[in-house]
Design a protein around this motif. Sequence first.
Motif, short mmCIF file in Angstrom:
data_model
loop_
_atom_site.label_atom_id
_atom_site.label_comp_id
_atom_site.label_asym_id
_atom_site.label_seq_id
_atom_site.Cartn_x
_atom_site.Cartn_y
_atom_site.Cartn_z
N SER A 1 0.85 -1.18 0.00
CA SER A 1 0.00 0.00 0.00
C SER A 1 0.89 1.24 0.00
O SER A 1 2.05 1.18 0.42
CB SER A 1 -0.92 0.02 1.22
OG SER A 1 -0.17 0.22 2.39
N PRO A 2 0.38 2.36 -0.48
CA PRO A 2 1.18 3.58 -0.50
C PRO A 2 1.58 4.04 0.91
O PRO A 2 2.70 4.48 1.13
CB PRO A 2 0.27 4.61 -1.16
CG PRO A 2 -0.73 3.82 -1.93
CD PRO A 2 -0.89 2.54 -1.19
N ILE A 3 0.67 3.91 1.88
CA ILE A 3 1.01 4.33 3.24
C ILE A 3 2.06 3.40 3.84
O ILE A 3 2.94 3.84 4.58
CB ILE A 3 -0.25 4.42 4.14
CG1 ILE A 3 0.06 5.06 5.49
CG2 ILE A 3 -0.85 3.05 4.37
CD1 ILE A 3 0.29 6.53 5.42
N GLY A 4 2.00 2.12 3.52
CA GLY A 4 3.01 1.18 4.00
C GLY A 4 4.39 1.51 3.46
O GLY A 4 5.39 1.42 4.18
N LYS A 5 4.43 1.90 2.20
CA LYS A 5 5.71 2.30 1.59
C LYS A 5 6.28 3.53 2.29
O LYS A 5 7.47 3.59 2.60
CB LYS A 5 5.49 2.57 0.11
CG LYS A 5 6.71 3.01 -0.63
CD LYS A 5 6.39 3.34 -2.08
CE LYS A 5 7.58 3.98 -2.74
NZ LYS A 5 7.27 4.49 -4.05
N ASP A 6 5.42 4.51 2.56
CA ASP A 6 5.88 5.74 3.22
C ASP A 6 6.32 5.48 4.65
O ASP A 6 7.33 6.00 5.11
CB ASP A 6 4.78 6.79 3.19
CG ASP A 6 4.52 7.30 1.79
OD1 ASP A 6 5.41 7.17 0.93
OD2 ASP A 6 3.41 7.83 1.56
N LEU A 7 5.56 4.66 5.38
CA LEU A 7 5.91 4.37 6.77
C LEU A 7 7.19 3.55 6.86
O LEU A 7 7.99 3.74 7.77
CB LEU A 7 4.77 3.64 7.46
CG LEU A 7 3.55 4.49 7.78
CD1 LEU A 7 2.45 3.63 8.39
CD2 LEU A 7 3.89 5.64 8.68
N ASP A 8 7.41 2.65 5.89
CA ASP A 8 8.65 1.87 5.89
C ASP A 8 9.85 2.76 5.63
O ASP A 8 10.89 2.62 6.27
CB ASP A 8 8.57 0.76 4.84
CG ASP A 8 9.74 -0.18 4.92
OD1 ASP A 8 9.96 -0.74 6.01
OD2 ASP A 8 10.44 -0.34 3.91
#
Length: 64
Positions: A37-44
């Motif tokens: 997910s886009p938010i998962g990419k940003d949080l990682d």
Amino acid sequence: MSWLFEANYNLALAFIILSAVFDFFDGMMARLLNAHSPIGKDLDSLADECKFRRSALTNSVLFI
């Protein structure tokens, strides 16, 4: 609150290693479950940046 100001380098190193282990397993599970997910990419990316800043700061304090 005085423990916040003590130089506990072993604890800092343990947290750095622990964050690297959690980051590894988080990425492995995301790939195995095909959960992207886009938010998962940003949080990682944010977690990686915090981890590397913390490790650089810890190393500079330990070895200077």
